[in-house]
Design a protein around this motif. Structure first.
Motif, short mmCIF file in Angstrom:
data_model
loop_
_atom_site.label_atom_id
_atom_site.label_comp_id
_atom_site.label_asym_id
_atom_site.label_seq_id
_atom_site.Cartn_x
_atom_site.Cartn_y
_atom_site.Cartn_z
N ALA A 92 14.05 41.57 3.00
CA ALA A 92 13.36 40.30 3.20
C ALA A 92 12.20 40.21 2.22
O ALA A 92 11.74 41.24 1.69
CB ALA A 92 12.85 40.18 4.63
N SER A 93 11.74 39.00 1.99
CA SER A 93 10.56 38.81 1.14
C SER A 93 9.69 37.72 1.75
O SER A 93 10.16 36.90 2.55
CB SER A 93 10.98 38.44 -0.28
OG SER A 93 11.54 37.14 -0.32
N SER A 94 8.43 37.74 1.38
CA SER A 94 7.52 36.70 1.82
C SER A 94 6.48 36.46 0.75
O SER A 94 6.21 37.33 -0.08
CB SER A 94 6.84 37.07 3.15
OG SER A 94 6.07 38.25 3.01
N PHE A 95 5.89 35.25 0.79
CA PHE A 95 4.99 34.84 -0.29
C PHE A 95 3.79 35.77 -0.39
O PHE A 95 3.39 36.17 -1.47
CB PHE A 95 4.54 33.40 -0.06
CG PHE A 95 3.61 32.90 -1.12
CD1 PHE A 95 2.28 32.64 -0.84
CD2 PHE A 95 4.06 32.70 -2.42
CE1 PHE A 95 1.43 32.18 -1.82
CE2 PHE A 95 3.21 32.24 -3.41
CZ PHE A 95 1.89 31.99 -3.11
N SER A 96 3.20 36.09 0.73
CA SER A 96 2.07 37.01 0.70
C SER A 96 1.89 37.57 2.10
O SER A 96 2.63 37.23 3.00
CB SER A 96 0.79 36.33 0.24
OG SER A 96 0.29 35.52 1.28
N GLY A 97 0.91 38.39 2.27
CA GLY A 97 0.70 39.00 3.58
C GLY A 97 -0.30 38.27 4.44
O GLY A 97 -0.76 38.80 5.42
N THR A 98 -0.59 37.07 4.09
CA THR A 98 -1.53 36.33 4.94
C THR A 98 -0.79 35.54 6.02
O THR A 98 0.41 35.72 6.21
CB THR A 98 -2.38 35.36 4.08
OG1 THR A 98 -1.50 34.48 3.38
CG2 THR A 98 -3.19 36.14 3.07
N PHE A 99 -1.46 34.65 6.68
CA PHE A 99 -0.93 34.08 7.91
C PHE A 99 0.31 33.24 7.72
O PHE A 99 1.05 32.99 8.65
CB PHE A 99 -2.01 33.25 8.61
CG PHE A 99 -2.46 32.07 7.79
CD1 PHE A 99 -3.54 32.19 6.92
CD2 PHE A 99 -1.82 30.85 7.88
CE1 PHE A 99 -3.95 31.12 6.16
CE2 PHE A 99 -2.23 29.76 7.13
CZ PHE A 99 -3.30 29.90 6.28
N ASN A 101 3.08 33.89 6.14
CA ASN A 101 4.17 34.62 5.51
C ASN A 101 5.42 34.72 6.36
O ASN A 101 5.83 35.78 6.76
CB ASN A 101 3.74 36.03 5.09
CG ASN A 101 3.46 36.92 6.29
OD1 ASN A 101 3.15 36.44 7.36
ND2 ASN A 101 3.61 38.21 6.11
N GLU A 102 6.09 33.60 6.63
CA GLU A 102 7.41 33.74 7.20
C GLU A 102 8.29 34.44 6.17
O GLU A 102 8.13 34.28 4.97
CB GLU A 102 8.03 32.39 7.57
CG GLU A 102 8.15 31.41 6.44
CD GLU A 102 7.01 30.40 6.49
OE1 GLU A 102 5.87 30.79 6.82
OE2 GLU A 102 7.29 29.23 6.19
N GLN A 103 9.24 35.22 6.67
CA GLN A 103 10.07 36.02 5.78
C GLN A 103 11.40 35.34 5.52
O GLN A 103 11.95 34.64 6.38
CB GLN A 103 10.31 37.39 6.40
CG GLN A 103 9.03 38.21 6.53
CD GLN A 103 9.27 39.51 7.22
OE1 GLN A 103 10.00 40.37 6.74
NE2 GLN A 103 8.66 39.68 8.37
N GLN B 45 16.92 33.82 10.06
CA GLN B 45 16.35 32.57 9.54
C GLN B 45 15.11 32.22 10.34
O GLN B 45 15.11 32.32 11.57
CB GLN B 45 17.35 31.43 9.65
CG GLN B 45 18.64 31.62 8.88
CD GLN B 45 19.61 30.48 9.14
OE1 GLN B 45 19.20 29.34 9.36
NE2 GLN B 45 20.89 30.77 9.11
N PHE B 46 14.08 31.80 9.66
CA PHE B 46 12.83 31.42 10.28
C PHE B 46 12.99 30.15 11.11
O PHE B 46 13.62 29.18 10.65
CB PHE B 46 11.78 31.21 9.18
CG PHE B 46 10.52 30.57 9.64
CD1 PHE B 46 10.24 29.25 9.31
CD2 PHE B 46 9.59 31.28 10.38
CE1 PHE B 46 9.07 28.65 9.70
CE2 PHE B 46 8.41 30.68 10.78
CZ PHE B 46 8.15 29.35 10.45
#
Lengths: 114, 115
Positions: A92-99, A101-103, B45-46
């Protein structure tokens, strides 16, 4: 825009063999994660990375190694496979580790160790 | 230590009826809470998330979730279930660890919607 892709989709190994799972994302995300999913256990975090060149251990890191040489790729290695590592592996990836960050998850790799 | 509990392994509901999938959490500090859905042989999926603000959060496919701080719960709801909602649902909490934000997932709840 492919999102998160994983290679291979399926693999069968013999005990003691090694292999590398490749995860790639084209969304310029900073954070990347490797999980394993086992029946009744949900998702458990193996390793994660907060940026190129950095990695950290998750909940179940033993028997696995990772590398993040390029921002878009996150590799998961099994040096000496064991039957206990039979599982479905998700990247999985997410934009950043802040609030916010849905993956975003890849389709998974089904690994069987005989 | 942070944790997420999904007390029901399986939820059965008839199509057209309201559904609830339960989630409780334990985390130090403010929780960042998420729901994900997994269809067979697919990645997660989110669906929706709670960060701050209104306790009722609306998400994809008509789902919503209610954050209840006193009960440390974040239950997923939908007013009218569809057969196509049948899937595995995961609750997750994000917590801070040494400057990074680490997700912890529940074990998942299988939702079965009967025609």
């Amino acid at each position: 825009n492919a999102g998160v892709t994983q290679t291979p989709k399926f693999r069968v190994l013999k005990t003691g063999q090694s292999m590398t799972l490749l995860c790639a994302q084209d969304m310029n995300h900073e954070y990347m994660y490797w999980y394993r999913q086992d029946p009744g256990m949900g998702l458990r975090l193996i390793h994660y990375s907060v940026g190129e060149g950095t990695t950290a251990k998750g909940e179940v890191p033993d028997g696995y190694n990772v590398s993040r040489l390029k921002k878009q790729n996150f590799l998961l290695g099994l040096e000496s496979a064991a039957p206990s590592q039979t599982s479905v592996y998700f990247c999985a990836s997410s934009f950043s580790g802040t609030f916010f960050n849905e993956q975003f998850f890849g389709p998974g790799t089904r690994l069987t160790v005989l | 230590a942070q944790s997420v509990a999904q007390p029901e392994d399986q939820v059965n509901v008839a199509e057209g009826n309201p559904l609830t999938v339960k989630c409780t959490y334990s985390v130090s500090g403010n929780p960042y809470l998420f729901w994900y859905v997994q269809y067979p042989n697919r990645g997660l999926q989110f669906l929706l998330k709670y960060i701050t603000g209104d306790n009722l959060v609306k998400g994809s496919y008509g789902f919503e979730a209610e954050f209840n701080k006193s009960q440390t719960s974040f239950h997923l709801k939908k007013p009218s279930a569809l057969v196509s909602d049948s899937a595995l649902y995961f609750c997750a909490v994000i917590h801070a660890s040494g400057g990074s934000y680490i997700p912890t997932f529940g074990r998942g709840t299988s939702l079965i919607v009967h025609p």
